[in-house]
Design a protein around this motif. Sequence first.
Motif, PDB file in Angstrom:
ATOM      1  N   GLY A 125       0.808  -1.214   0.000  1.00 33.03           N
ATOM      2  CA  GLY A 125       0.000   0.000   0.000  1.00 33.03           C
ATOM      3  C   GLY A 125       0.842   1.265   0.000  1.00 33.03           C
ATOM      4  O   GLY A 125       0.558   2.209  -0.744  1.00 33.03           O
ATOM      5  N   VAL A 126       1.888   1.279   0.815  1.00 32.48           N
ATOM      6  CA  VAL A 126       2.771   2.451   0.865  1.00 32.48           C
ATOM      7  C   VAL A 126       3.509   2.626  -0.458  1.00 32.48           C
ATOM      8  O   VAL A 126       3.648   3.742  -0.968  1.00 32.48           O
ATOM      9  N   LEU A 127       3.965   1.513  -1.038  1.00 33.62           N
ATOM     10  CA  LEU A 127       4.665   1.597  -2.318  1.00 33.62           C
ATOM     11  C   LEU A 127       3.739   2.074  -3.427  1.00 33.62           C
ATOM     12  O   LEU A 127       4.142   2.861  -4.288  1.00 33.62           O
ATOM     13  N   ARG A 128       2.495   1.612  -3.413  1.00 33.84           N
ATOM     14  CA  ARG A 128       1.528   2.064  -4.418  1.00 33.84           C
ATOM     15  C   ARG A 128       1.265   3.546  -4.298  1.00 33.84           C
ATOM     16  O   ARG A 128       0.986   4.227  -5.298  1.00 33.84           O
ATOM     17  N   ALA A 129       1.337   4.072  -3.067  1.00 33.88           N
ATOM     18  CA  ALA A 129       1.118   5.506  -2.849  1.00 33.88           C
ATOM     19  C   ALA A 129       2.341   6.330  -3.235  1.00 33.88           C
ATOM     20  O   ALA A 129       2.298   7.555  -3.197  1.00 33.88           O
ATOM     21  N   ARG A 130       3.438   5.632  -3.601  1.00 34.76           N
ATOM     22  CA  ARG A 130       4.692   6.292  -3.975  1.00 34.76           C
ATOM     23  C   ARG A 130       5.118   7.293  -2.908  1.00 34.76           C
ATOM     24  O   ARG A 130       5.441   8.449  -3.196  1.00 34.76           O
ATOM     25  N   ALA A 131       5.101   6.798  -1.666  1.00 38.83           N
ATOM     26  CA  ALA A 131       5.365   7.671  -0.523  1.00 38.83           C
ATOM     27  C   ALA A 131       6.798   7.555  -0.023  1.00 38.83           C
ATOM     28  O   ALA A 131       7.067   7.720   1.149  1.00 38.83           O
ATOM     29  N   GLY A 132       7.716   7.262  -0.918  1.00 36.33           N
ATOM     30  CA  GLY A 132       9.111   7.190  -0.504  1.00 36.33           C
ATOM     31  C   GLY A 132       9.559   5.764  -0.255  1.00 36.33           C
ATOM     32  O   GLY A 132       8.840   4.796  -0.501  1.00 36.33           O
ATOM     33  N   ARG A 133      10.779   5.637   0.264  1.00 34.25           N
ATOM     34  CA  ARG A 133      11.375   4.316   0.445  1.00 34.25           C
ATOM     35  C   ARG A 133      10.892   3.595   1.694  1.00 34.25           C
ATOM     36  O   ARG A 133      11.237   2.443   1.921  1.00 34.25           O
ATOM     37  N   GLY A 134      10.081   4.251   2.516  1.00 28.59           N
ATOM     38  CA  GLY A 134       9.586   3.613   3.726  1.00 28.59           C
ATOM     39  C   GLY A 134       8.787   2.357   3.447  1.00 28.59           C
ATOM     40  O   GLY A 134       8.774   1.424   4.246  1.00 28.59           O
ATOM     41  N   GLY A 135       8.112   2.318   2.291  1.00 32.87           N
ATOM     42  CA  GLY A 135       7.333   1.148   1.935  1.00 32.87           C
ATOM     43  C   GLY A 135       8.174  -0.108   1.815  1.00 32.87           C
ATOM     44  O   GLY A 135       7.712  -1.206   2.148  1.00 32.87           O
ATOM     45  N   TRP A 136       9.400   0.040   1.345  1.00 37.40           N
ATOM     46  CA  TRP A 136      10.271  -1.124   1.222  1.00 37.40           C
ATOM     47  C   TRP A 136      10.628  -1.683   2.589  1.00 37.40           C
ATOM     48  O   TRP A 136      10.701  -2.905   2.769  1.00 37.40           O
ATOM     49  N   ALA A 137      10.830  -0.816   3.565  1.00 33.73           N
ATOM     50  CA  ALA A 137      11.154  -1.277   4.918  1.00 33.73           C
ATOM     51  C   ALA A 137       9.971  -2.047   5.508  1.00 33.73           C
ATOM     52  O   ALA A 137      10.150  -3.088   6.147  1.00 33.73           O
ATOM     53  N   VAL A 138       8.757  -1.546   5.272  1.00 38.92           N
ATOM     54  CA  VAL A 138       7.558  -2.237   5.757  1.00 38.92           C
ATOM     55  C   VAL A 138       7.421  -3.588   5.072  1.00 38.92           C
ATOM     56  O   VAL A 138       7.149  -4.611   5.708  1.00 38.92           O
ATOM     57  N   LEU A 139       7.622  -3.601   3.757  1.00 37.55           N
ATOM     58  CA  LEU A 139       7.471  -4.836   2.988  1.00 37.55           C
ATOM     59  C   LEU A 139       8.491  -5.891   3.414  1.00 37.55           C
ATOM     60  O   LEU A 139       8.163  -7.084   3.511  1.00 37.55           O
ATOM     61  N   ILE A 140       9.718  -5.466   3.673  1.00 37.47           N
ATOM     62  CA  ILE A 140      10.757  -6.410   4.087  1.00 37.47           C
ATOM     63  C   ILE A 140      10.394  -7.075   5.411  1.00 37.47           C
ATOM     64  O   ILE A 140      10.643  -8.266   5.611  1.00 37.47           O
ATOM     65  N   VAL A 141       9.788  -6.303   6.331  1.00 40.09           N
ATOM     66  CA  VAL A 141       9.345  -6.886   7.599  1.00 40.09           C
ATOM     67  C   VAL A 141       8.332  -7.998   7.339  1.00 40.09           C
ATOM     68  O   VAL A 141       8.329  -9.028   8.019  1.00 40.09           O
ATOM     69  N   GLY A 142       7.466  -7.809   6.331  1.00 42.96           N
ATOM     70  CA  GLY A 142       6.473  -8.813   6.009  1.00 42.96           C
ATOM     71  C   GLY A 142       7.033 -10.014   5.263  1.00 42.96           C
ATOM     72  O   GLY A 142       6.589 -11.146   5.457  1.00 42.96           O
ATOM     73  N   VAL A 143       8.018  -9.776   4.417  1.00 44.18           N
ATOM     74  CA  VAL A 143       8.582 -10.854   3.601  1.00 44.18           C
ATOM     75  C   VAL A 143       9.556 -11.723   4.403  1.00 44.18           C
ATOM     76  O   VAL A 143       9.671 -12.926   4.153  1.00 44.18           O
ATOM     77  N   TYR A 144      10.227 -11.132   5.377  1.00 45.83           N
ATOM     78  CA  TYR A 144      11.247 -11.856   6.157  1.00 45.83           C
ATOM     79  C   TYR A 144      10.750 -13.203   6.705  1.00 45.83           C
ATOM     80  O   TYR A 144      11.437 -14.219   6.549  1.00 45.83           O
ATOM     81  N   PRO A 145       9.566 -13.259   7.349  1.00 47.41           N
ATOM     82  CA  PRO A 145       9.112 -14.556   7.870  1.00 47.41           C
ATOM     83  C   PRO A 145       8.936 -15.607   6.785  1.00 47.41           C
ATOM     84  O   PRO A 145       9.172 -16.801   7.017  1.00 47.41           O
ATOM     85  N   LEU A 146       8.524 -15.178   5.580  1.00 48.32           N
ATOM     86  CA  LEU A 146       8.337 -16.130   4.492  1.00 48.32           C
ATOM     87  C   LEU A 146       9.666 -16.716   4.038  1.00 48.32           C
ATOM     88  O   LEU A 146       9.737 -17.876   3.614  1.00 48.32           O
ATOM     89  N   LEU A 147      10.721 -15.914   4.126  1.00 54.47           N
ATOM     90  CA  LEU A 147      12.030 -16.359   3.661  1.00 54.47           C
ATOM     91  C   LEU A 147      12.798 -17.163   4.696  1.00 54.47           C
ATOM     92  O   LEU A 147      13.569 -18.075   4.336  1.00 54.47           O
ATOM     93  N   LEU A 148      12.615 -16.846   5.992  1.00 54.84           N
ATOM     94  CA  LEU A 148      13.434 -17.480   7.019  1.00 54.84           C
ATOM     95  C   LEU A 148      12.652 -18.195   8.111  1.00 54.84           C
ATOM     96  O   LEU A 148      12.980 -19.317   8.474  1.00 54.84           O
ATOM     97  N   MET A 149      11.618 -17.564   8.628  1.00 51.53           N
ATOM     98  CA  MET A 149      10.972 -18.114   9.818  1.00 51.53           C
ATOM     99  C   MET A 149      10.086 -19.316   9.506  1.00 51.53           C
ATOM    100  O   MET A 149      10.193 -20.365  10.139  1.00 51.53           O
ATOM    101  N   PHE A 150       9.210 -19.183   8.512  1.00 51.30           N
ATOM    102  CA  PHE A 150       8.342 -20.305   8.174  1.00 51.30           C
ATOM    103  C   PHE A 150       9.127 -21.508   7.644  1.00 51.30           C
ATOM    104  O   PHE A 150       8.822 -22.647   8.000  1.00 51.30           O
ATOM    105  N   PRO A 151      10.148 -21.289   6.794  1.00 49.54           N
ATOM    106  CA  PRO A 151      10.953 -22.443   6.367  1.00 49.54           C
ATOM    107  C   PRO A 151      11.606 -23.190   7.530  1.00 49.54           C
ATOM    108  O   PRO A 151      11.686 -24.420   7.514  1.00 49.54           O
TER     109      PRO A 151
END
Length: 196
Positions: A125-151
Motif C-alpha cells: 500500500g505504501v509503495l503504491r502511494a509512492r510515498a518514498g522508500r519507507g514502503g520497502w522497509a515495511v514490505l521487508i518486515v512482512g517478507v522476512y518470515p516467508l524467507l526465514l521463519m516459516f521455512p
Amino acid sequence: MERSSTEVSTRSRLSGALFAVGGAGWMTIGVISEFFGPFSGATFVIAELVWMIIHFTFLAALIGLLGLAASRGRLAQSGIWVVLVGRVAYVAGEAHCLSLGSDFSPLLPIALLITTIGMILAGVGVLRARAGRGGWAVLIVGVYPLLLMFPLVILGSESLLGIAGWGIVWAVLGVTLIIGRGVESTAGRMPATGTP
C-alpha cells in the motif's frame, strides 16, 4: 482542517523509536533464548513477560502509525489493522504460554501469519502511494518470515536465531521512520478525520 506535517512527523518518529526499541529487544531476547534456553521456573516467567512487553511496544508503535497509514490509502491502513490483530494474537499467545508453562502456543504461528500478511499489505500500500522508500522497509518486515521463519518451522528447526533476526528488520523500519523516509512527502495531505 488538516493535520500539520510536523504533527505527523512527530508521531511517525515516535512510532519509529518504539519499533527500534521493540526490534532491539526482540533480537536480544531471541539470542538469549537461543544460547541460554529453554527456561524454566522464574526465568521462564521473566522471559515470557519480556516478550509480552515487546509485543505491547509494537502495538503502541502500530497505533501511532494508523493515521499515517490512512494518508497512504486503504490498503496500507488495512494492512496496519491486520498487523494490530496479529500483535494482539501474539500477546494472547504469550499469555497462553504462561498458563501452560511452555514456550510454545498454537496461537504464536497464527499470530506470525497474520502479522506477515498485514505487513505485506501495508508495504504494498505504501509503495503504491509512492510515498518514498519507507514502503520497502515495511514490505521487508512482512517478507522476512516467508524467507526465514516459516521455512525453519517447516524444516523442524528449533533454532531461535531466525526469529531473533526479525527484530533487526523491525529495528530498521524504526530507523527509517525516525529519519523520515517516506513521511514528509505526503504528510500534509492527511485528513483530520484519520485515526490517531
